[in-house]
Scaffold this motif. Sequence first.
Motif, short mmCIF file in Angstrom:
data_model
loop_
_atom_site.label_atom_id
_atom_site.label_comp_id
_atom_site.label_asym_id
_atom_site.label_seq_id
_atom_site.Cartn_x
_atom_site.Cartn_y
_atom_site.Cartn_z
N UNK A 92 40.45 44.87 40.86
CA UNK A 92 40.08 43.57 41.43
C UNK A 92 39.24 42.77 40.44
N UNK A 93 38.33 43.45 39.76
CA UNK A 93 37.48 42.77 38.77
C UNK A 93 38.34 42.16 37.67
N UNK A 94 39.28 42.93 37.14
CA UNK A 94 40.14 42.43 36.06
C UNK A 94 41.00 41.26 36.52
N UNK A 95 41.33 41.23 37.82
CA UNK A 95 42.14 40.13 38.34
C UNK A 95 41.31 38.86 38.51
N UNK A 96 40.01 39.01 38.79
CA UNK A 96 39.16 37.85 39.03
C UNK A 96 38.47 37.34 37.77
N UNK A 97 38.14 38.23 36.87
CA UNK A 97 37.37 37.87 35.68
C UNK A 97 38.22 38.13 34.44
#
Length: 706
Positions: A92-97
């Motif tokens: 999720x982090x890689x998708x948002x940031x």
Amino acid sequence: MTRWASTVVSRKWWVLTLAVFAVLVSGAWGTGVFAKLSSGGFTDPGSESAEVARIVEANLGPQTPDIIAIYTAPDGKTLDDIGPQVTASLDRFAAEVPTYSVNSYWTADATRKQSMVSGDGTKASAAITVDPDAGITAATFNDLLPKLEVEGVDTEFAGNSVVGVAFNNRLQQDLVLAEAIALPITLVLLVFIFGGLVAAAVPVFVGLLSIFSALATLRLLTLFTDVSSFAINVASLLGLGLAIDYGLFIVGRFREELESGADVAEATRRTVLTAGRTVLFSGLLLVCAFSGMLVFPQDVIKSLGFGAMAAVASAALLSLTAVPALLAILGHRINALTWRKDAAQRGEVRARTFWGSVVTWVMRRPVAIAVGIVAGLMVLAAPLLSASLGEVTYTALPENDPARIATDTLTTEFPTTGNGATLILRGTDGTAPTAADGAAVAQSAGQVPGIGAATVVASNGELVAVQAVYSEGVTTDDQSAAVDGLRAISVPEGTELLVGGGQATVDDGNAAIVHWMPVMIAIMVGSTLVLLFLAFGSVVLPIKAVAMAGLSLAATFGVLTWIFELGHGAGLLGVSPAPLEATFVVLILAVVFGLSTDYEVFLMSRMVEAHEAGATTEEAVRFGTERTGRIVTAAALLLVVVTGAFTISGLSIMRFLGVGMIVALLVDATVVRMLLVPSLVKLMGEANWWAPAWMKKVHAKVGLGH
């Protein structure tokens, strides 16, 4: 100065209004500087290690993660049990940031996986490198960390960027706290010094303006260069301290002129032409001292130099505009709100009586006092022989800081953090090194004392990269020796070997500081000798001033070495003994040298004034000490309060700076300036005022006056 003095008197309301308006508007804009500060800049960009970093970045991409998340399995669960939750959070982090890479224990290959799990198997790590073009700033970085947390799983965050942001946050908190403590104490002290509230409020008012001015100047500098997060505290508190000191000097002279019978307008003009001229000269002297910091290649030292110069310039400019304009408006009301009508006069009489008796006592036994003080200062300086230079590390953070706790966890519980040296083998004649060349270098590197293992990690046809990991338990000195050993490896003909990495970067940075330090000192000493000659018309007095500054510096760094490196009393300050941080050694050197010669100007200008009016050397010494003893010691006391606020910082390096300033100010403004200098001037007699005839002619034409 004459024309400006008349302008301040005739247009006092305009001058005050424009000065205050300009500072407040620019200061409001300057508050945006906090989002633009840098936590780096300690690297020498021209060094071998910096070249390695650039090569690695260009050919292999970013290798140092911004965030290292450490996940601890809850009781009753294993790392494999929490794996799906952690992996989902990372996805999720890689998708948002925007990220450059995300690697974790759960996705790494077998070789790397071993380095991402703690020795007891209860903790695992994930390394996240944010895309350099993601637009993440220090102000928005903290918003990233909650996105990596996993419900029910204890999560800690380490990494270079995490530690850097922790420094920035701590410095901002320290600045607010230091000012909240220093300003009220300073106001109380000024009330006692001046004997009244109105006179005390003027320097504090200008000090507040100087803080806004310093913020604006640093914000302006961020448009052209990196500005270190440390610069904000140094510039703000130094500007505050100097503005209060200058205000003290100018208000004191203004009241003296009023007491002599001058009307308000004439008293203001005389104050600008005397005290104002001294403040202008003092500012020029300090700017020259800090300009020596600009020769160093590290951005952090340059930004500290720029910040200090900005603080001095702001304090001097406000003291020559807002202060005299305000005095012209207040007039005799400068003595209002006192506990008794003659409080100021009684205080001045007591001060002159006290310092008169002190200087009389000194001049009766000048040899004994001079020899005793010099011997005592040399004893204080003795620990300096054991001093060494170090670096700013995460251990400068308070022990309870989350970033420090996480980094301690990483370094103590994980088998390796990959800490080592990076070797780049490249051709020098257009021919790329072969795989065999790289293997040979790796084999040689593995045999260097202090290196546990070395392997080829990349080869792109133009160069070969080798990672050499330090042996477990090696000290910082061992790592430095290993870097030297790696750089001494013989390489195949037609190739060259470059060595980088963390310890190599520190060693190269300290080597650059040692290399450029003599140049900085030459600039400070040379400019001081010239300016003091132009002020006093003597060759002897400038040389004495530089020698006194050298004694103060030696004693100061001796005490700092005894406490911060040798560890005597370090526990009382809550710091761990370590080598002296090189960047702050440079800063303290510039500040103490500048302030030392600054106080010399305050003291000697009145002595020279008396001597040129016909007084003997002994009479001139007595006159100068009586008239400036109170000002110099009070100014030093106020600076001790302001800069001493650094000692309450949670950062050990700021405590280092605070203790250094306290020691230097107490030694220089009392022992050196009020005891040693009068004894030496007495001993040297008429030689104090000597200069070759041709230099006297030069001074007559271009001298700065008193």
